[in-house]
Design an enzyme around this catalytic site. Structure first.
Site, PDB file in Angstrom:
ATOM      1  N   GLY A 110       0.829  -1.213   0.000  1.00 37.71           N
ATOM      2  CA  GLY A 110       0.000   0.000   0.000  1.00 37.71           C
ATOM      3  C   GLY A 110       0.857   1.254   0.000  1.00 37.71           C
ATOM      4  CB  ALA A 111       4.277   1.799  -1.204  1.00 39.50           C
ATOM      5  CB  SER A 112       0.102   3.577  -4.595  1.00 39.99           C
ATOM      6  OG  SER A 112      -1.094   3.099  -4.002  1.00 39.99           O
ATOM      7  N   GLY A 165      18.899   9.288  -3.919  1.00 39.30           N
ATOM      8  CA  GLY A 165      19.745   8.448  -4.783  1.00 39.30           C
ATOM      9  C   GLY A 165      19.510   6.961  -4.578  1.00 39.30           C
ATOM     10  CG  ASN A 187       0.254   0.974   4.875  1.00 40.19           C
ATOM     11  OD1 ASN A 187      -0.189   1.667   5.779  1.00 40.19           O
ATOM     12  ND2 ASN A 187       0.069   1.295   3.593  1.00 40.19           N
ATOM     13  CB  SER A 194      -7.402   0.594  13.176  1.00 44.23           C
ATOM     14  OG  SER A 194      -8.384   1.555  13.523  1.00 44.23           O
ATOM     15  CE1 TYR A 205      -9.966  -0.837   8.060  1.00 47.94           C
ATOM     16  CE2 TYR A 205     -10.634   0.124  10.163  1.00 47.94           C
ATOM     17  CZ  TYR A 205      -9.742   0.049   9.099  1.00 47.94           C
ATOM     18  OH  TYR A 205      -8.625   0.854   9.088  1.00 47.94           O
ATOM     19  CB  ALA A 245     -13.287  -8.809  12.600  1.00 44.71           C
ATOM     20  CE  LYS A 270      -6.911  -2.064   9.497  1.00 50.54           C
ATOM     21  NZ  LYS A 270      -5.684  -2.301   8.709  1.00 50.54           N
TER      22      LYS A 270
HETATM   23  N1  LIG Z   1      -6.521   6.657   7.454  1.00 48.22           N
HETATM   24  C1  LIG Z   1      -6.968   6.280   8.619  1.00 48.22           C
HETATM   25  O1  LIG Z   1      -7.739   7.007   9.274  1.00 48.22           O
HETATM   26  C2  LIG Z   1      -6.514   4.945   9.208  1.00 48.22           C
HETATM   27  C3  LIG Z   1      -6.731   4.719  10.575  1.00 48.22           C
HETATM   28  C4  LIG Z   1      -6.319   3.515  11.126  1.00 48.22           C
HETATM   29  C5  LIG Z   1      -5.705   2.556  10.340  1.00 48.22           C
HETATM   30  N2  LIG Z   1      -5.519   2.794   9.010  1.00 48.22           N
HETATM   31  C6  LIG Z   1      -4.877   1.737   8.209  1.00 48.22           C
HETATM   32  O2  LIG Z   1      -3.721   2.258   7.606  1.00 48.22           O
HETATM   33  C7  LIG Z   1      -3.442   1.533   6.407  1.00 48.22           C
HETATM   34  C8  LIG Z   1      -3.149   2.505   5.283  1.00 48.22           C
HETATM   35  O3  LIG Z   1      -4.331   3.233   4.989  1.00 48.22           O
HETATM   36  P1  LIG Z   1      -4.302   4.745   4.501  1.00 48.22           P
HETATM   37  O4  LIG Z   1      -5.045   5.524   5.491  1.00 48.22           O
HETATM   38  O5  LIG Z   1      -2.928   5.147   4.144  1.00 48.22           O
HETATM   39  O6  LIG Z   1      -5.242   4.604   3.211  1.00 48.22           O
HETATM   40  P2  LIG Z   1      -5.041   5.054   1.686  1.00 48.22           P
HETATM   41  O7  LIG Z   1      -4.431   6.400   1.611  1.00 48.22           O
HETATM   42  O8  LIG Z   1      -6.354   4.810   1.043  1.00 48.22           O
HETATM   43  O9  LIG Z   1      -3.959   3.984   1.146  1.00 48.22           O
HETATM   44  C9  LIG Z   1      -4.306   2.628   1.047  1.00 48.22           C
HETATM   45  C10 LIG Z   1      -3.199   1.880   0.317  1.00 48.22           C
HETATM   46  O10 LIG Z   1      -3.559   0.483   0.273  1.00 48.22           O
HETATM   47  C11 LIG Z   1      -3.401   0.030  -1.065  1.00 48.22           C
HETATM   48  N3  LIG Z   1      -4.342  -1.053  -1.352  1.00 48.22           N
HETATM   49  C12 LIG Z   1      -5.666  -1.125  -1.060  1.00 48.22           C
HETATM   50  N4  LIG Z   1      -6.188  -2.264  -1.547  1.00 48.22           N
HETATM   51  C13 LIG Z   1      -5.165  -2.925  -2.167  1.00 48.22           C
HETATM   52  C14 LIG Z   1      -5.080  -4.139  -2.887  1.00 48.22           C
HETATM   53  N5  LIG Z   1      -6.139  -4.951  -3.084  1.00 48.22           N
HETATM   54  N6  LIG Z   1      -3.876  -4.502  -3.389  1.00 48.22           N
HETATM   55  C15 LIG Z   1      -2.797  -3.707  -3.234  1.00 48.22           C
HETATM   56  N7  LIG Z   1      -2.817  -2.550  -2.552  1.00 48.22           N
HETATM   57  C16 LIG Z   1      -3.995  -2.162  -2.044  1.00 48.22           C
HETATM   58  C17 LIG Z   1      -3.676   1.253  -1.948  1.00 48.22           C
HETATM   59  O11 LIG Z   1      -2.978   1.112  -3.184  1.00 48.22           O
HETATM   60  P3  LIG Z   1      -3.644   0.900  -4.626  1.00 48.22           P
HETATM   61  O12 LIG Z   1      -5.036   1.464  -4.588  1.00 48.22           O
HETATM   62  O13 LIG Z   1      -2.727   1.625  -5.558  1.00 48.22           O
HETATM   63  O14 LIG Z   1      -3.598  -0.576  -4.824  1.00 48.22           O
HETATM   64  C18 LIG Z   1      -3.018   2.351  -1.117  1.00 48.22           C
HETATM   65  O15 LIG Z   1      -1.645   2.420  -1.399  1.00 48.22           O
HETATM   66  C19 LIG Z   1      -4.663   0.625   6.171  1.00 48.22           C
HETATM   67  O16 LIG Z   1      -4.356  -0.682   6.604  1.00 48.22           O
HETATM   68  C20 LIG Z   1      -5.725   1.242   7.050  1.00 48.22           C
HETATM   69  O17 LIG Z   1      -6.685   0.297   7.447  1.00 48.22           O
HETATM   70  C21 LIG Z   1      -5.906   3.967   8.433  1.00 48.22           C
END
Ligand SMILES: NC(=O)c1ccc[n+]([C@@H]2O[C@H](COP(=O)([O-])OP(=O)(O)OC[C@H]3O[C@@H](n4cnc5c(N)ncnc54)[C@H](OP(=O)(O)O)[C@@H]3O)[C@@H](O)[C@H]2O)c1
Length: 262
Positions: A9-11, A51, A84, A136, A150, A152, A154
């Site tokens: 999820g590095a994008s 680099g 992630n 989370s 969700y 569950a 986490k």
């Molecule tokens: N934001 C919050 O409030 C929050 C709070 C608690 C925990 N988290 C957790 O933090 C983590 C990161 O979330 P974020 O907030 O950074 O969300 P985000 O900005 O939506 O990023 C999610 C990342 O997951 C990747 N992803 C999703 N489904 C995928 C799949 N089937 N295959 C490959 N990659 C996938 C997406 O990449 P592509 O779409 O390019 O594949 C994207 O890089 C998650 O596990 C989330 O549950 C977030």
């Protein structure tokens, strides 16, 4: 040779911030997500700034065969794994297809488990490893209508991290469950609740960088559970200590804003 960390999820969001931060520390990121253009642009940015040549793997982590291919395609040691990638389904359970729910379980539970299983033998052999599993604060919640699996998933990441840590910490491997609350990212955009959730002073958004810094500090220190930020720590204390009868209706009422009506 410098350390190499696999970041799923590095994008976007937290994963991209992990990649930037680790690269600034001299770590080579192995970037994984579905959106190749995003990964290429991040790799270019990291190369210009530090680099460092990132490795890019385009992979749908809900697809078991694709994940097998990913594991085969990674050559060289993996010193760190940031599990992630994630999202949520904001609908009610019965308003979604079973396939959508099972893809969620594959991405959020099965794939992180499989990746950890794949990288751990090498980490144990080398006597060094860092695994950060994105959990989370909802891992501590009573659950609410919508986003059914969700909490569950986490909670799984939290418990999985703790048990794994008990097994490998004496081998030089630190396993950490990172438990953020609401964080600035594309998460609500991805699940369609961006407008509905809005912004509330009762739900302060943490910057991704603060979440990542807390996660890496906890990982370095060998802490099994990291809840970044005072607000999130208080929320978890409340969810853990207050009686269910008092807290559950509050959580379920509050969660309505983050759920798509079905
Ligand atoms: N934001 C919050 O409030 C929050 C709070 C608690 C925990 N988290 C957790 O933090 C983590 C990161 O979330 P974020 O907030 O950074 O969300 P985000 O900005 O939506 O990023 C999610 C990342 O997951 C990747 N992803 C999703 N489904 C995928 C799949 N089937 N295959 C490959 N990659 C996938 C997406 O990449 P592509 O779409 O390019 O594949 C994207 O890089 C998650 O596990 C989330 O549950 C977030």
């Amino acid at each position: 040779m410098g350390r190499r960390y696999l970041i799923t999820g590095a994008s976007a969001g937290i994963g991209a911030a992990f990649a930037r931060t680790l690269a600034a520390q001299g770590v080579t990121p192995i970037l994984v997500a579905r959106r190749e253009d995003r990964l290429k642009s991040l790799a270019g940015e990291i190369h210009d700034a530090h680099g460092i040549e990132s490795e890019i793997h385009v992979c749908d982590l809900s697809d078991r065969k694709a994940v097998d291919g990913l594991i085969q395609a990674i050559h060289g040691p993996v010193d760190g794994l940031i599990n992630n990638a994630g999202y949520s389904l904001a609908h009610m359970f019965t308003a979604t297809t079973l396939d959508a729910q099972m893809d969620f379980v594959e991405t959020s539970v099965n794939t992180p488990t499989r990746l950890a299983h794949a990288v751990l033998p090498g980490m144990i052999e080398r006597g060094y490893g860092r695994i950060i599993n994105l959990s989370s604060i909802v891992a501590f919640s009573a659950g609410a209508a919508g986003h059914t699996l969700y909490p569950a998933a986490k909670a799984y990441m939290l418990k999985f991290s703790r048990s794994l840590s008990a097994e490998v910490r004496h081998k030089g491997i630190h396993v950490t469950a990172l438990c953020p609350g609401s964080t600035v990212s594309e998460f609500t955009h991805a699940n369609g609740t961006e407008k509905a959730a809005g912004h509330s002073p009762f739900r302060p958004l943490m910057p991704t960088q603060a979440v990542v810094d807390a996660g890496l500090a906890a990982s370095d220190a060998g802490r099994e559970v990291e809840i970044p930020g005072l607000f999130n720590k208080v929320a978890v204390a409340a969810m853990t200590l207050l009686p269910d009868a008092l807290l559950t209706p509050l959580i379920r009422q509050g969660a309505k804003r983050f759920t798509l009506g079905d």
